[in-house]
Design a protein around this motif. Structure first.
Motif, PDB file in Angstrom:
ATOM      1  N   GLU A 110     -37.299  90.996 -28.918  1.00 13.12           N
ATOM      2  CA  GLU A 110     -37.533  90.547 -27.548  1.00 13.12           C
ATOM      3  C   GLU A 110     -37.192  91.623 -26.526  1.00 13.12           C
ATOM      4  N   LEU A 111     -38.050  91.730 -25.523  1.00 18.18           N
ATOM      5  CA  LEU A 111     -37.822  92.604 -24.376  1.00 18.18           C
ATOM      6  C   LEU A 111     -38.015  91.761 -23.119  1.00 18.18           C
ATOM      7  N   ILE A 112     -37.073  91.855 -22.179  1.00 20.43           N
ATOM      8  CA  ILE A 112     -37.168  91.098 -20.935  1.00 20.43           C
ATOM      9  C   ILE A 112     -37.265  92.066 -19.763  1.00 20.43           C
ATOM     10  N   LEU A 113     -38.303  91.887 -18.946  1.00 19.79           N
ATOM     11  CA  LEU A 113     -38.489  92.681 -17.743  1.00 19.79           C
ATOM     12  C   LEU A 113     -38.236  91.814 -16.516  1.00 19.79           C
ATOM     13  N   ALA A 114     -37.874  92.472 -15.410  1.00 16.14           N
ATOM     14  CA  ALA A 114     -37.703  91.776 -14.138  1.00 16.14           C
ATOM     15  C   ALA A 114     -38.491  92.513 -13.060  1.00 16.14           C
ATOM     16  N   ASP A 115     -38.980  91.747 -12.059  1.00 11.55           N
ATOM     17  CA  ASP A 115     -39.700  92.377 -10.962  1.00 11.55           C
ATOM     18  C   ASP A 115     -38.813  92.479  -9.731  1.00 11.55           C
ATOM     19  N   LYS A 116     -39.390  92.931  -8.633  1.00  5.77           N
ATOM     20  CA  LYS A 116     -38.628  93.185  -7.413  1.00  5.77           C
ATOM     21  C   LYS A 116     -37.991  91.926  -6.852  1.00  5.77           C
ATOM     22  N   SER A 117     -38.635  90.779  -7.082  1.00  3.49           N
ATOM     23  CA  SER A 117     -38.108  89.507  -6.582  1.00  3.49           C
ATOM     24  C   SER A 117     -37.138  88.847  -7.551  1.00  3.49           C
ATOM     25  N   GLY A 118     -36.882  89.484  -8.679  1.00  7.40           N
ATOM     26  CA  GLY A 118     -35.954  88.929  -9.657  1.00  7.40           C
ATOM     27  C   GLY A 118     -36.596  88.021 -10.679  1.00  7.40           C
ATOM     28  N   ASN A 119     -37.931  87.858 -10.604  1.00  3.02           N
ATOM     29  CA  ASN A 119     -38.632  87.044 -11.597  1.00  3.02           C
ATOM     30  C   ASN A 119     -38.584  87.720 -12.961  1.00  3.02           C
ATOM     31  N   ILE A 120     -38.621  86.926 -14.013  1.00  3.75           N
ATOM     32  CA  ILE A 120     -38.454  87.415 -15.378  1.00  3.75           C
ATOM     33  C   ILE A 120     -39.750  87.292 -16.180  1.00  3.75           C
ATOM     34  N   MET A 121     -39.968  88.261 -17.055  1.00  4.46           N
ATOM     35  CA  MET A 121     -41.066  88.211 -18.022  1.00  4.46           C
ATOM     36  C   MET A 121     -40.492  88.461 -19.410  1.00  4.46           C
ATOM     37  N   GLU A 122     -40.726  87.553 -20.335  1.00  8.06           N
ATOM     38  CA  GLU A 122     -40.262  87.706 -21.708  1.00  8.06           C
ATOM     39  C   GLU A 122     -41.410  88.205 -22.580  1.00  8.06           C
ATOM     40  N   ILE A 123     -41.138  89.239 -23.369  1.00  8.50           N
ATOM     41  CA  ILE A 123     -42.174  89.853 -24.203  1.00  8.50           C
ATOM     42  C   ILE A 123     -41.664  89.974 -25.634  1.00  8.50           C
ATOM     43  N   ASP A 124     -42.440  89.503 -26.587  1.00  8.29           N
ATOM     44  CA  ASP A 124     -42.111  89.740 -27.995  1.00  8.29           C
ATOM     45  C   ASP A 124     -42.213  91.234 -28.266  1.00  8.29           C
ATOM     46  N   LEU A 125     -41.206  91.790 -28.906  1.00  8.51           N
ATOM     47  CA  LEU A 125     -41.147  93.230 -29.155  1.00  8.51           C
ATOM     48  C   LEU A 125     -41.152  93.500 -30.646  1.00  8.51           C
ATOM     49  N   ASP A 126     -42.167  94.218 -31.115  1.00 10.12           N
ATOM     50  CA  ASP A 126     -42.241  94.590 -32.525  1.00 10.12           C
ATOM     51  C   ASP A 126     -41.134  95.584 -32.845  1.00 10.12           C
ATOM     52  N   LYS A 127     -40.485  95.400 -33.987  1.00 10.06           N
ATOM     53  CA  LYS A 127     -39.392  96.307 -34.367  1.00 10.06           C
ATOM     54  C   LYS A 127     -39.895  97.726 -34.622  1.00 10.06           C
ATOM     55  N   ARG A 128     -41.215  97.876 -34.803  1.00 10.65           N
ATOM     56  CA  ARG A 128     -41.802  99.201 -35.039  1.00 10.65           C
ATOM     57  C   ARG A 128     -42.415  99.783 -33.773  1.00 10.65           C
ATOM     58  N   ALA A 129     -42.247  99.115 -32.638  1.00 10.40           N
ATOM     59  CA  ALA A 129     -42.846  99.567 -31.382  1.00 10.40           C
ATOM     60  C   ALA A 129     -42.475 101.017 -31.077  1.00 10.40           C
ATOM     61  N   MET A 130     -43.457 101.786 -30.592  1.00  9.70           N
ATOM     62  CA  MET A 130     -43.232 103.180 -30.229  1.00  9.70           C
ATOM     63  C   MET A 130     -42.571 103.236 -28.858  1.00  9.70           C
ATOM     64  N   VAL A 131     -41.402 103.874 -28.774  1.00 11.99           N
ATOM     65  CA  VAL A 131     -40.660 103.929 -27.524  1.00 11.99           C
ATOM     66  C   VAL A 131     -40.505 105.387 -27.082  1.00 11.99           C
ATOM     67  N   TYR A 132     -40.889 105.661 -25.836  1.00 11.20           N
ATOM     68  CA  TYR A 132     -40.766 106.983 -25.248  1.00 11.20           C
ATOM     69  C   TYR A 132     -39.836 106.885 -24.034  1.00 11.20           C
ATOM     70  N   THR A 133     -39.146 107.966 -23.731  1.00  5.42           N
ATOM     71  CA  THR A 133     -38.286 107.993 -22.554  1.00  5.42           C
ATOM     72  C   THR A 133     -38.657 109.196 -21.695  1.00  5.42           C
ATOM     73  N   VAL A 134     -38.836 108.952 -20.405  1.00  8.72           N
ATOM     74  CA  VAL A 134     -39.116 110.006 -19.428  1.00  8.72           C
ATOM     75  C   VAL A 134     -37.943 110.036 -18.463  1.00  8.72           C
ATOM     76  N   THR A 135     -37.247 111.176 -18.397  1.00 12.25           N
ATOM     77  CA  THR A 135     -36.033 111.312 -17.597  1.00 12.25           C
ATOM     78  C   THR A 135     -36.283 112.209 -16.401  1.00 12.25           C
ATOM     79  N   ASP A 136     -35.788 111.789 -15.254  1.00 15.60           N
ATOM     80  CA  ASP A 136     -35.914 112.587 -14.038  1.00 15.60           C
ATOM     81  C   ASP A 136     -34.955 113.769 -14.119  1.00 15.60           C
ATOM     82  N   THR A 137     -35.471 114.879 -14.587  1.00 15.92           N
ATOM     83  CA  THR A 137     -34.636 116.063 -14.769  1.00 15.92           C
ATOM     84  C   THR A 137     -35.397 117.301 -14.330  1.00 15.92           C
TER      85      THR A 137
END
Length: 380
Positions: free
Chosen positions: A291-318
């Motif tokens: 499971e992955l939970i996102l929130a928007d600017k108003s605090g509303n929630i979105m629940e998303i099923d997350l595959d354990k094999r999902a490809m995850v990337y990170t972009v850092t402000d550097t």
């Protein structure tokens, strides 16, 4: 692992790009005829298929055929029969191919006279083979076409020249690996999100480290267009006065359409994301097994099923080194924003962002209600 996709990528990327991978087992068997090769195997009743041949990992020949009279018949010069091959059913799956050619020993001897009493038997058509094994692609994607359509995260863009023609060499993260693709300078960005519409018409030289894109190719495997999805500006959207649109739609879509695909839509806050092909954007406030939970600017929630094999990337402000990296798979690779329990109301909605710092953001690709690709954007 770094995979190099050169000037000619695999033709199974008729609608996008995917590297050539050899399968360990035999898949579709084809047989020779007067003009080339044919097979009676079809996949999901597709109407067209592309047969591609490779030598040393590069595309050397391709042919398209339509399903007629119970078979696909491809025009193929005999010189390619010994090359590696695979077939892409347009709208279906991708399989490795083995061509069954008659052996010389099977040919009748010129000196051997046929028996007068023997009745010549008509040549029988080979029987259809059993359902083949699919060519491997990352298992997180339900179908090969889902893998092909994965988004890419740009790492570096540089200019180069090939045979006197100007190109851009793009280093990108795609399907969990780093790839390098040569893009002609004549190829342009054909679509972009509302926030990045100024990029439409630009060539690949306008891309930057951290940009998220989708790209399509021609039948020779060359990139022919770029669909721009998101550029990280590292604005803290929940605290800033930026107009991001409902569901952050202006950041990742053109009037609700993502990457110029009319059936790729922006997921809506206020419940579960369960669309067939959706993109979601927001603050990742929780990531746990499945499971992955996102929130928007108003605090509303979105629940998303997350595959354990999902490809995850990170972009850092550097300002030092690369911004973008492949972080890993599944929930453990997602950097989340901590929200204290007392800032949630009884419905799970976030009451206020005022006390929350170090906000991260995430772009999520959803297939059949499950997250398969996640790009997380963090501050320094």
């Amino acid at each position: 692992m770094k995979r190099i996709i050169g000037f000619a990528v695999a033709v199974v990327m008729a609608v996008s790009a995917i590297p050539f991978v050899s399968a360990e087992s035999t898949d579709v068997t084809m047989y020779t005829n007067e003009t080339g090769v044919y097979t009676e195997h079809n996949d999901e009743n597709t109407e067209r298929a592309v047969l591609s041949f490779y030598k040393d990992g590069s595309l050397v020949y391709s042919s398209m055929a339509s399903w007629q009279e119970g078979e696909y018949s491809f025009e193929v010069p005999e010189q390619y029969f010994d090359a590696e091959a695979r077939i892409c059913y347009v709208g279906g799956e991708i399989y490795d191919v083995v061509i069954d050619t008659p052996s010389e020993s099977a040919a009748p001897s010129e000196s051997a006279a046929p028996s007068e009493t023997a009745q010549p038997s008509s040549t029988e058509k080979p029987e259809a083979t059993a359902a083949p094994t699919k060519t491997p692609h990352p298992e997180v994607y339900p179908k090969a076409m889902d893998a092909i359509d994965a988004f890419a995260v740009v790492k570096n863009i540089s200019q180069t020249a090939i045979d006197g023609e100007d190109y851009y060499t793009a280093e990108m993260l795609y399907q969990g690996s780093e790839i390098t693709v040569n893009i002609r300078s004549s190829v342009s960005i054909v679509s972009a999100s509302d926030a990045s519409e100024y990029l439409v018409g630009s060539d690949a030289g306008a891309l930057q480290d951290g940009d998220v894109i989708h790209f399509t190719t021609d039948l020779q495997g060359r990139i022919k267009s770029i669909e721009f999805i998101y550029r990280p500006d590292f604005i803290d959207y929940v605290h800033a006065g930026t107009d991001c649109g409902a569901n952050f739609s202006k950041l990742i879509s053109d009037s609700g359409v993502v990457a110029n695909h009319s059936d790729w839509t922006v997921a809506t806050y206020g419940g579960f994301a369960d669309g067939d092909n959706e993109y979601a954007f927001g603050v990742p406030v929780s990531a746990k097994a499945g499971e992955l939970i996102l929130a928007d600017k108003s605090g509303n929630i979105m629940e998303i099923d997350l595959d354990k094999r999902a490809m995850v990337y990170t972009v850092t402000d550097t300002s030092r080194g690369d911004k973008s990296e492949f972080t890993g798979n599944g929930h453990g690779s997602v950097t989340t924003t901590y929200v204290p329990d007392n800032l949630y109301d009884e419905d799970g909605r976030i009451i206020s962002w005022d006390e929350i710092e170090d906000v991260t953001y995430a772009l999520v690709r959803i297939i059949d209600g499950v997250a398969t690709d996640v790009a997380v954007f963090t501050g320094r």
